[in-house]
Motif scaffolding. Structure first.
Motif, PDB file in Angstrom:
ATOM      1  N   VAL A   1      -8.720  -0.159   5.064  1.00  0.00           N
ATOM      2  CA  VAL A   1      -9.281  -0.683   3.801  1.00  0.00           C
ATOM      3  C   VAL A   1      -8.532  -2.024   3.843  1.00  0.00           C
ATOM      4  O   VAL A   1      -7.408  -2.300   4.050  1.00  0.00           O
ATOM      5  CB  VAL A   1      -8.294   0.236   2.830  1.00  0.00           C
ATOM      6  N   LYS A   2      -9.354  -2.890   3.147  1.00  0.00           N
ATOM      7  CA  LYS A   2      -9.278  -4.309   2.903  1.00  0.00           C
ATOM      8  C   LYS A   2      -9.344  -4.735   1.590  1.00  0.00           C
ATOM      9  O   LYS A   2     -10.363  -4.239   0.981  1.00  0.00           O
ATOM     10  CB  LYS A   2     -10.151  -4.806   3.895  1.00  0.00           C
ATOM     11  N   VAL A   3      -8.401  -5.702   1.207  1.00  0.00           N
ATOM     12  CA  VAL A   3      -8.485  -6.277  -0.083  1.00  0.00           C
ATOM     13  C   VAL A   3      -9.180  -7.544   0.305  1.00  0.00           C
ATOM     14  O   VAL A   3      -8.602  -8.619   1.097  1.00  0.00           O
ATOM     15  CB  VAL A   3      -7.096  -6.364  -0.657  1.00  0.00           C
ATOM     16  N   VAL A   4     -10.431  -8.054  -0.227  1.00  0.00           N
ATOM     17  CA  VAL A   4     -11.091  -9.019   0.156  1.00  0.00           C
ATOM     18  C   VAL A   4     -11.562  -9.873  -0.942  1.00  0.00           C
ATOM     19  O   VAL A   4     -12.076  -9.564  -2.141  1.00  0.00           O
ATOM     20  CB  VAL A   4     -12.694  -8.482   0.860  1.00  0.00           C
ATOM     21  N   TRP A   5     -11.403 -11.087  -0.805  1.00  0.00           N
ATOM     22  CA  TRP A   5     -11.315 -12.414  -1.692  1.00  0.00           C
ATOM     23  C   TRP A   5     -12.742 -12.794  -1.498  1.00  0.00           C
ATOM     24  O   TRP A   5     -13.025 -13.467  -0.470  1.00  0.00           O
ATOM     25  CB  TRP A   5     -10.259 -13.217  -1.951  1.00  0.00           C
ATOM     26  N   GLU A   6     -13.668 -12.832  -2.298  1.00  0.00           N
ATOM     27  CA  GLU A   6     -15.002 -13.548  -2.374  1.00  0.00           C
ATOM     28  C   GLU A   6     -15.171 -14.852  -3.025  1.00  0.00           C
ATOM     29  O   GLU A   6     -14.939 -14.764  -4.319  1.00  0.00           O
ATOM     30  CB  GLU A   6     -15.951 -12.660  -2.534  1.00  0.00           C
TER      31      GLU A   6
ATOM     32  N   ALA B   1      -5.549  -8.800   2.450  1.00  0.00           N
ATOM     33  CA  ALA B   1      -4.753  -7.621   3.050  1.00  0.00           C
ATOM     34  C   ALA B   1      -5.356  -6.657   3.508  1.00  0.00           C
ATOM     35  O   ALA B   1      -6.334  -6.317   3.363  1.00  0.00           O
ATOM     36  CB  ALA B   1      -3.531  -7.030   1.801  1.00  0.00           C
ATOM     37  N   THR B   2      -4.959  -5.833   4.716  1.00  0.00           N
ATOM     38  CA  THR B   2      -5.491  -4.914   5.365  1.00  0.00           C
ATOM     39  C   THR B   2      -4.312  -3.642   5.460  1.00  0.00           C
ATOM     40  O   THR B   2      -3.166  -4.046   5.741  1.00  0.00           O
ATOM     41  CB  THR B   2      -5.905  -5.435   6.685  1.00  0.00           C
ATOM     42  N   TRP B   3      -4.738  -2.555   5.062  1.00  0.00           N
ATOM     43  CA  TRP B   3      -4.126  -1.163   5.424  1.00  0.00           C
ATOM     44  C   TRP B   3      -4.948  -0.368   6.597  1.00  0.00           C
ATOM     45  O   TRP B   3      -5.993  -0.169   6.477  1.00  0.00           O
ATOM     46  CB  TRP B   3      -4.090  -0.300   4.104  1.00  0.00           C
ATOM     47  N   GLU B   4      -4.059   0.164   7.245  1.00  0.00           N
ATOM     48  CA  GLU B   4      -4.318   1.179   8.229  1.00  0.00           C
ATOM     49  C   GLU B   4      -3.262   2.344   8.554  1.00  0.00           C
ATOM     50  O   GLU B   4      -2.022   1.742   8.539  1.00  0.00           O
ATOM     51  CB  GLU B   4      -4.737   0.445   9.976  1.00  0.00           C
ATOM     52  N   GLN B   5      -3.623   3.172   8.626  1.00  0.00           N
ATOM     53  CA  GLN B   5      -2.429   4.503   8.871  1.00  0.00           C
ATOM     54  C   GLN B   5      -1.968   4.325  10.089  1.00  0.00           C
ATOM     55  O   GLN B   5      -2.419   3.930  11.134  1.00  0.00           O
ATOM     56  CB  GLN B   5      -3.314   5.585   8.695  1.00  0.00           C
TER      57      GLN B   5
ATOM     58  N   PHE C   1       0.821  -1.113  -0.040  1.00  0.00           N
ATOM     59  CA  PHE C   1       0.105   0.142   0.057  1.00  0.00           C
ATOM     60  C   PHE C   1       0.838   1.391   0.056  1.00  0.00           C
ATOM     61  O   PHE C   1       1.649   1.342   0.674  1.00  0.00           O
ATOM     62  CB  PHE C   1      -1.009   0.181   1.183  1.00  0.00           C
ATOM     63  N   ASP C   2       0.311   2.247  -0.821  1.00  0.00           N
ATOM     64  CA  ASP C   2       1.128   3.699  -0.887  1.00  0.00           C
ATOM     65  C   ASP C   2      -0.097   4.532  -0.538  1.00  0.00           C
ATOM     66  O   ASP C   2      -0.798   4.917  -1.591  1.00  0.00           O
ATOM     67  CB  ASP C   2       2.011   3.739  -2.032  1.00  0.00           C
ATOM     68  N   TYR C   3      -0.073   5.256   0.429  1.00  0.00           N
ATOM     69  CA  TYR C   3      -1.005   6.052   0.725  1.00  0.00           C
ATOM     70  C   TYR C   3      -0.604   7.670   0.596  1.00  0.00           C
ATOM     71  O   TYR C   3       0.583   8.177   0.745  1.00  0.00           O
ATOM     72  CB  TYR C   3      -1.284   6.205   2.209  1.00  0.00           C
TER      73      TYR C   3
ATOM     74  N   GLY D   1     -13.938  -0.461   3.147  1.00  0.00           N
ATOM     75  CA  GLY D   1     -13.483   0.246   4.207  1.00  0.00           C
ATOM     76  C   GLY D   1     -13.136   1.717   3.638  1.00  0.00           C
ATOM     77  O   GLY D   1     -12.517   2.376   4.620  1.00  0.00           O
ATOM     78  N   HIS D   2     -13.479   2.324   2.585  1.00  0.00           N
ATOM     79  CA  HIS D   2     -13.337   3.569   2.340  1.00  0.00           C
ATOM     80  C   HIS D   2     -14.430   4.319   1.955  1.00  0.00           C
ATOM     81  O   HIS D   2     -15.556   3.464   1.547  1.00  0.00           O
ATOM     82  CB  HIS D   2     -12.233   3.850   1.279  1.00  0.00           C
ATOM     83  N   SER D   3     -14.559   5.621   1.632  1.00  0.00           N
ATOM     84  CA  SER D   3     -15.853   6.280   1.193  1.00  0.00           C
ATOM     85  C   SER D   3     -16.479   5.924  -0.129  1.00  0.00           C
ATOM     86  O   SER D   3     -17.655   5.949  -0.434  1.00  0.00           O
ATOM     87  CB  SER D   3     -15.648   7.677   1.343  1.00  0.00           C
ATOM     88  N   ASN D   4     -15.369   5.509  -0.866  1.00  0.00           N
ATOM     89  CA  ASN D   4     -15.899   5.237  -2.314  1.00  0.00           C
ATOM     90  C   ASN D   4     -16.048   3.562  -2.594  1.00  0.00           C
ATOM     91  O   ASN D   4     -16.154   3.113  -3.525  1.00  0.00           O
ATOM     92  CB  ASN D   4     -14.830   5.658  -3.446  1.00  0.00           C
TER      93      ASN D   4
END
Length: 138
Positions: free
Chosen positions: A119-124, A134-138, A54-56, A82-85
């Motif tokens: 923000v999470k990258v989720v496989w369904e 994967a999970t991103w948190e600041q 991740f690169d924020y 996990g984000h507004s969009n």
């Protein structure tokens, strides 16, 4: 002397033996094929083993997500949550494959990401199960 009906069983044993051998072969082939196909089906239903980086950019409120390493992943099975969009099934760019999969090197830029978002990258999976890759948190 008796010339009546003579019964012999000389040819029965080899015929029954051949029939039994064919039946056993068919049963074993069915079992082996079912096992092999079952393993392949389970393999397709398992979450991929993939690493993401991740690169924020706080100024632009964007988070660039890069498939860094691991298995190729089916695009329509991955959502970014996990984000507004979000949640969103992303279109990964920079991937060399032209099919419905993305592999290492592919990126997606999520917009509308706040510094307090997770923000999470989720496989369904096809059966409704899901795994966070994967999970991103600041």
């Amino acid at each position: 002397m008796h010339l009546g009906h003579v019964r012999t069983d000389d040819g029965v044993s080899p015929v029954i033996g051949v029939i039994l051998m064919v039946a056993i072969t068919v049963v074993l082939a069915t079992i082996v094929a079912g096992f092999a196909l079952g393993l392949e089906e389970r393999k397709m239903d398992t979450a991929p083993n993939a690493e993401f980086e991740f690169d924020y950019d706080s100024g632009a409120s964007t988070l660039e997500i890069t498939h860094a390493n691991g298995d190729e992943v089916r695009e329509d099975r991955v959502t970014i949550k996990g984000h507004s969009n979000g949640p969103k099934t992303p279109d990964w760019t920079g991937d060399t494959d032209t099919d419905d999969y993305f592999s290492a090197g592919a990126t997606y830029t999520a917009t509308g990401v706040g510094s307090d978002d997770t923000v999470k990258v989720v496989w369904e999976g096809p059966n409704g199960d899901s795994t966070t890759l994967a999970t991103w948190e600041q």
